[in-house]
Design a protein around this motif. Structure first.
Motif, short mmCIF file in Angstrom:
data_model
loop_
_atom_site.label_atom_id
_atom_site.label_comp_id
_atom_site.label_asym_id
_atom_site.label_seq_id
_atom_site.Cartn_x
_atom_site.Cartn_y
_atom_site.Cartn_z
N UNK A 1 -4.92 37.57 4.53
CA UNK A 1 -3.59 37.32 5.10
C UNK A 1 -2.59 36.79 4.06
N UNK A 2 -3.03 36.73 2.80
CA UNK A 2 -2.16 36.02 1.84
C UNK A 2 -0.78 36.69 1.72
N UNK A 3 -0.74 38.04 1.91
CA UNK A 3 0.56 38.74 1.83
C UNK A 3 1.48 38.22 2.93
N UNK A 4 0.89 38.05 4.12
CA UNK A 4 1.69 37.58 5.26
C UNK A 4 2.24 36.18 4.96
N UNK A 5 1.37 35.30 4.41
CA UNK A 5 1.82 33.94 4.12
C UNK A 5 2.95 33.99 3.08
N UNK A 6 2.74 34.83 2.08
CA UNK A 6 3.74 34.94 1.01
C UNK A 6 5.09 35.39 1.55
N UNK A 7 5.00 36.46 2.40
CA UNK A 7 6.26 36.99 2.95
C UNK A 7 7.02 35.93 3.75
N UNK A 8 6.29 35.03 4.39
CA UNK A 8 6.94 34.00 5.20
C UNK A 8 7.17 32.70 4.44
N UNK A 9 6.75 32.70 3.20
CA UNK A 9 6.96 31.52 2.36
C UNK A 9 6.12 30.32 2.78
N UNK A 10 4.95 30.58 3.37
CA UNK A 10 4.12 29.45 3.82
C UNK A 10 3.01 29.19 2.81
N UNK A 11 2.89 27.95 2.38
CA UNK A 11 1.77 27.58 1.53
C UNK A 11 0.62 27.17 2.45
N UNK A 12 -0.56 27.74 2.20
CA UNK A 12 -1.70 27.43 3.08
C UNK A 12 -2.75 26.66 2.30
N UNK A 13 -3.20 25.54 2.85
CA UNK A 13 -4.25 24.76 2.19
C UNK A 13 -5.47 24.74 3.09
N UNK A 14 -6.64 24.91 2.46
CA UNK A 14 -7.89 24.85 3.24
C UNK A 14 -8.68 23.62 2.82
N UNK A 15 -9.04 22.79 3.81
CA UNK A 15 -9.98 21.69 3.55
C UNK A 15 -11.27 22.06 4.25
N UNK A 16 -12.30 22.34 3.45
CA UNK A 16 -13.56 22.79 4.06
C UNK A 16 -14.73 22.26 3.24
N UNK A 17 -15.90 22.14 3.86
CA UNK A 17 -17.09 21.71 3.09
C UNK A 17 -17.36 22.71 1.97
N UNK A 18 -17.93 22.23 0.86
CA UNK A 18 -18.17 23.17 -0.25
C UNK A 18 -19.37 24.05 0.03
N UNK A 19 -20.30 23.57 0.88
CA UNK A 19 -21.48 24.40 1.17
C UNK A 19 -21.22 25.23 2.44
N UNK A 20 -21.99 26.28 2.65
CA UNK A 20 -21.80 27.13 3.84
C UNK A 20 -21.96 26.33 5.13
N UNK A 21 -21.22 26.77 6.17
CA UNK A 21 -21.32 26.10 7.48
C UNK A 21 -21.74 27.18 8.47
N UNK A 22 -23.04 27.17 8.76
CA UNK A 22 -23.56 28.30 9.53
C UNK A 22 -23.67 27.99 11.02
N UNK A 23 -23.50 29.06 11.79
CA UNK A 23 -23.67 28.95 13.24
C UNK A 23 -23.95 30.33 13.80
N UNK A 24 -24.38 30.35 15.04
CA UNK A 24 -24.64 31.63 15.72
C UNK A 24 -23.36 32.05 16.42
N UNK A 25 -22.59 32.91 15.75
CA UNK A 25 -21.29 33.30 16.30
C UNK A 25 -21.08 34.81 16.16
N UNK A 26 -19.98 35.29 16.74
CA UNK A 26 -19.60 36.69 16.57
C UNK A 26 -18.53 36.72 15.48
N UNK A 27 -18.88 37.25 14.30
CA UNK A 27 -17.98 37.16 13.14
C UNK A 27 -16.62 37.82 13.42
N UNK A 28 -16.64 39.02 13.99
CA UNK A 28 -15.38 39.74 14.19
C UNK A 28 -14.48 38.97 15.17
N UNK A 29 -15.09 38.41 16.21
CA UNK A 29 -14.31 37.67 17.20
C UNK A 29 -13.77 36.36 16.62
N UNK A 30 -14.58 35.72 15.77
CA UNK A 30 -14.11 34.48 15.14
C UNK A 30 -12.93 34.78 14.21
#
Ligand code: ADP
Length: 525
Positions: free
Chosen positions: A390-419
């Motif tokens: 989505x970075x093109x979309x953020x750029x076009x709208x001038x939004x800076x996006x920051x992610x705060x997330x754990x450095x290791x993987x965060x696994x769960x039983x989910x539906x990837x496409x739906x998430x």
């Protein structure tokens, strides 16, 4: 002070006794009348001479004798005075409700030798109470089956014959204007077919319902023609009333009440009660009709959306494929020349596809067909991928996006496409409504759950809109300023909830919004 002579005392007692606006009766210990005043005679509908040959229990309604005698005997044996509400039967068979205050008069030895009853006619109050109880029971009934007019009217007629009427009938006028009896009730059910027969169709002039159908106005039987009164007499009803069920100036039906209860005559206040019932009935039936129509309209809309989205999807997919094919067969030079146009076409096709997919999702969700493909998913990696795409979309709208997330993987039983869809919806909204200000994505987890939040500093949402923005087609912005179908958050909530999670929002107009999603990490069974 001068002592009044005896005759004065007697005069005073006599004046109290005879001029009292309440009934006064003296009886001996067996209940036999020994002295009654005029008002008492009026209340019970008998002369003094008649009463002096009777006992109080001879006038009392058979159902009330037992309880009354018990109190009476207790008082004759030195017990306290008592007050009782009970019914007397008049010689014409009518009932009068009274409030009796009873006490014992003692002789020189201090033993009870007479009983005195002060009697007040409370029939009017009892009648109002019956009317009110009937109206309140009817209202309860109206709230129970509002969608089925015939059942409602059958319930109402039965309820009426248990209290305010001996017989009750409800008519509905068909759309072609012809009336039909839909509910008939009589205290003596063997009389119901006669009631139906005698009432005839309201459109026939001999029917007591005819005047109501003609004028659209509530009527007491005092307005009836001889032929119509004869019909009532054939039913044994000596008093009757009928009220129209009227909506938007049209008579939709009629409620008829008749009584053969001795002494009961319908009065204007009974008619007012019947009219109130008719208003409540019509309001309930009209609401039920509107609700039914709205449901049908929603169903039609959903069917249309389902067909339309399926029909739109096929050519869209084919269009995208053809576009890519054309792009591939172009030579280097031509490709460079049309690159910008291709970019715009792809973007517009992308928008169109996502709108159509949203519509398709909504119809699948409505049909209970939201299927999940659960697998081991790393939420951190999935989020990074979405942000990257989505970075093109953020750029076009001038939004800076920051992610705060754990450095290791965060696994769960989910539906990837739906998430991904959930993330794209929340990030897309944060960008569209974010006024080009920074967006922060946060991810954290414990052993059992994961949290994902998207915060923006954009236009925010008014508190009164917050409860509805997760519903279908609900929007809190003007269509003129922001495009959209109002489906993203609805789909988001459906996905998150079917994964066993929850989504919530905090927002303040002008300050921005925080959307939070929490998800259990284990697969749902
Ligand atoms: P759409 O954005 O297509 O209208 P959504 O279901 O995604 O549909 O959102 C519903 C409504 O919620 C939007 O119309 C908007 O009024 C409000 N909304 C959603 N996200 C935000 C946000 N980040 N900031 C302000 N308003 C929002």
């Amino acid at each position: 002070m001068e002592k009044p002579d005896r005759s004065f005392e007697e005069q005073r007692f006599s004046a109290f006794f005879h001029q009292a606006l309440v009934g006064i009766a003296h009886t001996d210990l067996s209940g036999r009348f020994v002295l009654v005043n005029q008002r008492y005679c009026e209340i019970v509908g008998r002369t003094q001479e008649e009463l002096l040959n009777l006992r109080m229990q001879d006038l009392t309604h058979p159902d009330d004798v037992g309880g009354n005698l018990e109190l009476f005997q207790r008082t004759t044996q030195g017990g306290p005075p008592f007050i009782i509400e009970k019914r007397y039967l008049r010689p014409d068979g009518s009932i009068v409700w009274v409030n009796n205050s009873v006490s014992a008069l003692m002789n020189a030895e201090g033993r009870a030798h007479l009983l005195m009853a002060i009697t007040q006619d409370i029939s009017e109050r009892k009648r109002s109470e019956t009317q009110l109880r009937f109206l309140s029971d009817a209202s309860r009934l109206l709230s129970e089956w509002p969608e089925d007019a015939v059942r409602v009217l059958q319930g109402l007629t039965r309820l009426a014959t248990a209290s305010v009427a001996t017989m009750c009938l409800a008519e509905l006028v068909r759309p072609d204007g012809s009336p039909c009896h839909v509910a008939v009730a009589h205290r003596d059910s063997s009389q119901e077919s006669l009631l139906q027969q005698v009432m005839k169709s309201p459109s026939s002039p001999g029917s007591p319902l005819h005047p109501v159908l003609q004028t659209g106005e509530a009527r007491l039987d005092t307005h009836l023609a001889p032929e119509q009164l004869a019909a009532l007499r054939a039913l044994g009803a000596h008093s009757a009333m009928a009220v129209p069920l009227k909506a938007r100036g049209r008579v939709l039906g009629i409620l008829f009440f008749g009584t053969s209860e001795p002494g009961q005559r319908y009065a204007p206040d009974d008619l007012a009660m019947a009219q109130e019932l008719a208003h409540r009935t019509v309001a309930t039936l009209e609401n039920a009709r509107l609700f039914r129509e709205a449901q049908e309209a929603i169903q039609l809309r959903d069917e249309f959306l389902s067909v339309a989205s399926h029909e739109l999807r096929t050519p869209l997919v084919s269009l995208s494929l053809q576009l890519e094919l054309v792009h591939r067969v172009l030579n280097e030079e031509s490709r460079r020349q049309v690159e910008n146009r291709f970019f715009v076409v792809r973007r517009q096709l992308g928008r169109l596809s996502s709108l159509v997919n949203d519509l398709l999702d909504v119809s699948n969700i409505s049909a209970g067909k939201l299927e999940l493909e659960l697998a081991d998913v790393d939420l951190v990696q999935l989020t990074r991928d979405v942000l990257e795409r989505m970075h093109v979309v953020f750029e076009q709208n001038g939004c800076a996006v920051t992610l705060h997330a754990p450095s290791e993987p965060l696994r769960g039983q989910w539906d990837a496409a739906r998430l991904e869809q959930v993330l794209i919806n929340l990030l897309g909204n944060a960008t569209r409504y974010g006024q080009g200000r920074p967006i922060v994505v946060n991810i954290r987890a414990d052993n059992d759950r994961a949290w994902l939040s998207v915060r923006d500093e954009g236009i925010g949402i008014a508190p009164e809109d917050l409860p509805r923005i997760f519903d279908r087609f609900e929007r809190a912005v003007s269509r003129r300023h922001y495009g959209g179908l109002g489906l993203g958050l609805y789909i988001t909530r459906q996905i998150v909830e079917s994964l066993g999670g929850q989504v919530r929002v905090e927002s303040e107009p002008g300050q921005g919004s925080l959307f939070e999603v929490f998800l259990p990490r284990t697969a749902l069974r």
